[in-house]
Design a protein around this motif. Structure first.
Motif, PDB file in Angstrom:
ATOM      1  N   GLU A   1     -47.673  45.131 -11.073  1.00  0.00           N
ATOM      2  CA  GLU A   1     -47.084  44.448  -9.913  1.00  0.00           C
ATOM      3  C   GLU A   1     -45.563  44.386  -9.983  1.00  0.00           C
ATOM      4  OE1 GLU A   1     -48.540  41.389 -12.863  1.00  0.00           O
ATOM      5  OE2 GLU A   1     -49.528  43.022 -11.824  1.00  0.00           O
ATOM      6  N   GLU A   2     -44.976  44.730 -11.116  1.00  0.00           N
ATOM      7  CA  GLU A   2     -43.515  44.738 -11.249  1.00  0.00           C
ATOM      8  C   GLU A   2     -42.916  46.135 -11.066  1.00  0.00           C
ATOM      9  OE1 GLU A   2     -42.050  42.705 -14.708  1.00  0.00           O
ATOM     10  OE2 GLU A   2     -43.476  41.062 -14.444  1.00  0.00           O
ATOM     11  N   ILE A   3     -43.755  47.112 -10.811  1.00  0.00           N
ATOM     12  CA  ILE A   3     -43.294  48.492 -10.609  1.00  0.00           C
ATOM     13  C   ILE A   3     -43.171  48.733  -9.111  1.00  0.00           C
ATOM     14  CG2 ILE A   3     -43.833  50.924 -10.996  1.00  0.00           C
ATOM     15  CD1 ILE A   3     -45.585  50.001 -13.366  1.00  0.00           C
ATOM     16  N   SER A   4     -42.068  49.334  -8.704  1.00  0.00           N
ATOM     17  CA  SER A   4     -41.897  49.601  -7.273  1.00  0.00           C
ATOM     18  C   SER A   4     -42.926  50.635  -6.828  1.00  0.00           C
ATOM     19  CB  SER A   4     -40.484  50.125  -6.981  1.00  0.00           C
ATOM     20  OG  SER A   4     -40.340  51.462  -7.414  1.00  0.00           O
ATOM     21  N   GLN A   5     -43.257  50.562  -5.554  1.00  0.00           N
ATOM     22  CA  GLN A   5     -44.225  51.516  -5.006  1.00  0.00           C
ATOM     23  C   GLN A   5     -43.714  52.950  -5.157  1.00  0.00           C
ATOM     24  OE1 GLN A   5     -45.407  52.381  -0.656  1.00  0.00           O
ATOM     25  NE2 GLN A   5     -46.602  50.586  -1.290  1.00  0.00           N
ATOM     26  N   ARG A   6     -42.432  53.129  -4.988  1.00  0.00           N
ATOM     27  CA  ARG A   6     -41.842  54.470  -5.128  1.00  0.00           C
ATOM     28  C   ARG A   6     -42.014  54.992  -6.546  1.00  0.00           C
ATOM     29  NH1 ARG A   6     -36.930  56.591  -6.758  1.00  0.00           N
ATOM     30  NH2 ARG A   6     -36.327  58.503  -5.709  1.00  0.00           N
ATOM     31  N   GLN A   7     -41.703  54.153  -7.549  1.00  0.00           N
ATOM     32  CA  GLN A   7     -41.856  54.574  -8.950  1.00  0.00           C
ATOM     33  C   GLN A   7     -43.319  54.873  -9.267  1.00  0.00           C
ATOM     34  OE1 GLN A   7     -40.031  51.043 -10.741  1.00  0.00           O
ATOM     35  NE2 GLN A   7     -38.749  52.430 -11.926  1.00  0.00           N
ATOM     36  N   LEU A   8     -44.193  54.017  -8.808  1.00  0.00           N
ATOM     37  CA  LEU A   8     -45.612  54.191  -9.082  1.00  0.00           C
ATOM     38  C   LEU A   8     -46.141  55.470  -8.439  1.00  0.00           C
ATOM     39  CD1 LEU A   8     -48.125  53.035 -10.398  1.00  0.00           C
ATOM     40  CD2 LEU A   8     -48.477  51.640  -8.350  1.00  0.00           C
ATOM     41  N   ARG A   9     -45.750  55.705  -7.208  1.00  0.00           N
ATOM     42  CA  ARG A   9     -46.196  56.921  -6.515  1.00  0.00           C
ATOM     43  C   ARG A   9     -45.698  58.177  -7.243  1.00  0.00           C
ATOM     44  NH1 ARG A   9     -45.380  55.672  -1.485  1.00  0.00           N
ATOM     45  NH2 ARG A   9     -47.556  55.382  -1.036  1.00  0.00           N
ATOM     46  N   ARG A  10     -44.436  58.194  -7.664  1.00  0.00           N
ATOM     47  CA  ARG A  10     -43.889  59.357  -8.379  1.00  0.00           C
ATOM     48  C   ARG A  10     -44.624  59.585  -9.699  1.00  0.00           C
ATOM     49  NH1 ARG A  10     -38.371  59.293  -9.951  1.00  0.00           N
ATOM     50  NH2 ARG A  10     -38.629  61.511 -10.213  1.00  0.00           N
ATOM     51  N   TYR A  11     -44.862  58.502 -10.438  1.00  0.00           N
ATOM     52  CA  TYR A  11     -45.571  58.592 -11.723  1.00  0.00           C
ATOM     53  C   TYR A  11     -46.974  59.148 -11.498  1.00  0.00           C
ATOM     54  CZ  TYR A  11     -47.607  57.075 -16.178  1.00  0.00           C
ATOM     55  OH  TYR A  11     -48.230  57.034 -17.401  1.00  0.00           O
ATOM     56  N   LEU A  12     -47.679  58.614 -10.515  1.00  0.00           N
ATOM     57  CA  LEU A  12     -49.050  59.055 -10.260  1.00  0.00           C
ATOM     58  C   LEU A  12     -49.104  60.498  -9.770  1.00  0.00           C
ATOM     59  CD1 LEU A  12     -50.542  55.824  -8.663  1.00  0.00           C
ATOM     60  CD2 LEU A  12     -50.929  56.711 -10.983  1.00  0.00           C
ATOM     61  N   GLN A  13     -48.115  60.930  -9.007  1.00  0.00           N
ATOM     62  CA  GLN A  13     -48.077  62.321  -8.546  1.00  0.00           C
ATOM     63  C   GLN A  13     -48.022  63.284  -9.727  1.00  0.00           C
ATOM     64  OE1 GLN A  13     -44.749  62.277  -5.827  1.00  0.00           O
ATOM     65  NE2 GLN A  13     -46.086  62.045  -4.051  1.00  0.00           N
ATOM     66  N   VAL A  14     -47.285  62.917 -10.759  1.00  0.00           N
ATOM     67  CA  VAL A  14     -47.210  63.747 -11.971  1.00  0.00           C
ATOM     68  C   VAL A  14     -48.596  63.893 -12.597  1.00  0.00           C
ATOM     69  CG1 VAL A  14     -46.341  63.769 -14.350  1.00  0.00           C
ATOM     70  CG2 VAL A  14     -44.789  63.289 -12.469  1.00  0.00           C
ATOM     71  N   LEU A  15     -49.409  62.848 -12.460  1.00  0.00           N
ATOM     72  CA  LEU A  15     -50.766  62.870 -13.025  1.00  0.00           C
ATOM     73  C   LEU A  15     -51.774  63.449 -12.038  1.00  0.00           C
ATOM     74  CD1 LEU A  15     -50.856  59.331 -14.671  1.00  0.00           C
ATOM     75  CD2 LEU A  15     -50.009  61.475 -15.626  1.00  0.00           C
ATOM     76  N   ASP A  16     -51.289  63.961 -10.904  1.00  0.00           N
ATOM     77  CA  ASP A  16     -52.146  64.498  -9.847  1.00  0.00           C
ATOM     78  C   ASP A  16     -53.128  63.436  -9.355  1.00  0.00           C
ATOM     79  OD1 ASP A  16     -52.845  66.500  -8.054  1.00  0.00           O
ATOM     80  OD2 ASP A  16     -54.450  67.258  -9.348  1.00  0.00           O
ATOM     81  N   THR A  17     -52.598  62.226  -9.196  1.00  0.00           N
ATOM     82  CA  THR A  17     -53.386  61.074  -8.769  1.00  0.00           C
ATOM     83  C   THR A  17     -52.715  60.458  -7.555  1.00  0.00           C
ATOM     84  OG1 THR A  17     -54.024  60.655 -11.054  1.00  0.00           O
ATOM     85  CG2 THR A  17     -54.288  58.829  -9.527  1.00  0.00           C
ATOM     86  N   ARG A  18     -53.515  60.020  -6.604  1.00  0.00           N
ATOM     87  CA  ARG A  18     -52.978  59.469  -5.353  1.00  0.00           C
ATOM     88  C   ARG A  18     -53.008  57.948  -5.380  1.00  0.00           C
ATOM     89  NH1 ARG A  18     -55.626  60.069   0.520  1.00  0.00           N
ATOM     90  NH2 ARG A  18     -57.208  58.895  -0.556  1.00  0.00           N
ATOM     91  N   LEU A  19     -51.979  57.338  -4.853  1.00  0.00           N
ATOM     92  CA  LEU A  19     -51.893  55.891  -4.746  1.00  0.00           C
ATOM     93  C   LEU A  19     -52.590  55.455  -3.459  1.00  0.00           C
ATOM     94  CD1 LEU A  19     -50.766  53.143  -5.680  1.00  0.00           C
ATOM     95  CD2 LEU A  19     -48.706  53.674  -4.373  1.00  0.00           C
ATOM     96  N   VAL A  20     -53.509  54.514  -3.571  1.00  0.00           N
ATOM     97  CA  VAL A  20     -54.193  53.939  -2.419  1.00  0.00           C
ATOM     98  C   VAL A  20     -53.970  52.432  -2.465  1.00  0.00           C
ATOM     99  CG1 VAL A  20     -56.419  53.578  -1.284  1.00  0.00           C
ATOM    100  CG2 VAL A  20     -55.963  55.748  -2.437  1.00  0.00           C
ATOM    101  N   LEU A  21     -53.475  51.893  -1.370  1.00  0.00           N
ATOM    102  CA  LEU A  21     -53.249  50.454  -1.278  1.00  0.00           C
ATOM    103  C   LEU A  21     -54.379  49.816  -0.484  1.00  0.00           C
ATOM    104  CD1 LEU A  21     -49.461  50.445  -0.388  1.00  0.00           C
ATOM    105  CD2 LEU A  21     -50.503  50.111  -2.624  1.00  0.00           C
ATOM    106  N   ILE A  22     -54.792  48.639  -0.925  1.00  0.00           N
ATOM    107  CA  ILE A  22     -55.827  47.904  -0.219  1.00  0.00           C
ATOM    108  C   ILE A  22     -55.259  46.548   0.166  1.00  0.00           C
ATOM    109  CG2 ILE A  22     -58.121  46.873  -0.375  1.00  0.00           C
ATOM    110  CD1 ILE A  22     -58.803  49.058  -2.435  1.00  0.00           C
TER     111      ILE A  22
END
Length: 72
Positions: free
Chosen positions: A37-58
């Motif tokens: 919860e302390e990581i910005s959405q932008r940072q999290l999305r970039r990190y997950l893209q490297v892992l070939d993983t998509r961010l989904v918000l609920i």
């Protein structure tokens, strides 16, 4: 699940993730130690893209119903 677990499942080291993000390994280490919860959405999305993983918000509305929000 922690970010480090996702990275390990992807078979990547912190150094490999850092190289793909264009940053230094200590920055990846610091990011992985933060509560998500302390990581910005932008940072999290970039990190997950490297892992070939998509961010989904609920989002949860007042009645308790979940609404899935995704970004292109």
């Amino acid at each position: 699940m922690r970010l480090a677990n996702l990275r390990e499942q992807a078979g990547l080291t912190q150094a490999e993730v850092a190289a793909r993000l264009g940053t230094a390994q200590p920055n990846v280490s610091r990011l992985e130690r933060l509560p998500v919860e302390e990581i910005s959405q932008r940072q999290l999305r970039r990190y997950l893209q490297v892992l070939d993983t998509r961010l989904v918000l609920i989002a949860r509305d007042p009645s308790g119903q979940d609404i899935v929000l995704t970004a292109p």
